[in-house]
Scaffold this active site. Structure first.
Site: not given
Length: 263
Positions: A31, A86, A114, A202-203, A226
């Site tokens: 991302s 997802y 990310a 998430m990857s 973040n």
């Protein structure tokens, strides 16, 4: 090792459309990191939605294009956008870029993402080399559930050495794979920190595990976009991803360029 039948079909289509028959490296761009594609020499791209049998990506920060060209004289392909579990994709689909890299006889795979920082010593904008992965309560498909046969530690050492040689300081640590798409709760982040993880995303874990199964050498880099839930007293916002990626896009591109050439 046998690849899914559709991979040969996709490769044939790409070769018919000016992609090379073999490559040195494949890069999966996470991302906000798609700007790496602007550094490719003699670039050529095809949108995912024009490639027969290719899934689409729906996530902000993923353009959904497959690039080819050269970097320091090496033929490469770069996936600007990935397919997350997802989004509804089966795990076998999330590893399609790994299968295609293997089909093109890639010598190395570079995976980026990310991620949110769990480690309180990290800060937004840090680049972290992944030296281990942690999967929490995750069901995996048979194709990506084989033993993790090689150690990312030596690769992480070499990546850090290459980064230092071009004046870049990078972190190293453990990447925790969470299915998403919701951010983790404060309680979960506290538990993950106790477990010894450094960033969460998430990857990436399915891709690294499948690369291991296929004996495809791989390196992985997280951009801390973040601080994870509860680390700072502020609401998490996806716009942070874009801002952090923008701040480090040049450094990220320099590092990946050197990894393609020297890893």
């Amino acid at each position: 090792m046998k690849l899914p039948d559709k991979i040969d079909q996709i490769k044939s289509y790409l070769i018919q459309n000016d992609f090379p028959e073999e490559i040195e490296a494949a890069i999966i761009l996470g991302s906000g990191l798609g700007d790496f594609s602007t550094t490719i020499d003699e670039p050529f791209s095809i949108p995912y939605n024009q490639i027969p049998g290719f899934p689409h990506t729906t996530v902000t920060g993923h353009s959904g294009e497959l690039f080819t060209g050269t970097t320091k004289g090496h033929k490469i392909i770069a996936f600007s956008g990935r397919f997350h579990h997802y989004e509804g994709h089966p795990l076998e689909t999330t590893v399609l870029p790994v299968h295609l890299a293997k089909a093109f006889n890639a010598k190395k795979l570079i995976v980026s993402n990310a991620a949110g920082a769990i480690n309180t010593r990290f800060k937004v904008g840090d680049l972290m080399v992944i030296d281990d992965v942690f999967r929490i309560f995750q069901k995996v498909a048979p194709a990506v559930s084989q033993p993790y046969r090689y150690n990312l530690g030596p690769v992480a050492d070499k990546v850090r050495s290459i980064a230092a040689s071009i004046g870049l300081e990078v972190q190293r640590g453990t990447y925790l794979y969470a299915k998403g798409p919701s951010y983790e709760t404060k309680a979960e982040i506290r538990a993950f920190r106790v477990m010894g993880t450094d960033v969460v995303g998430m990857s990436t874990a399915p891709e690294l595990i499948e690369a291991s199964r296929l004996e495809l050498p791989a390196a992985a880099i997280s951009l801390v976009t973040n601080m994870a839930a509860g680390v700072l007293n502020q609401k998490l916002d996806h716009s942070e991803v874009k801002a952090a990626a923008e701040s480090r896009k040049d450094d990220f591109a320099k590092l990946v360029t050197e990894l393609i050439d020297r890893l």
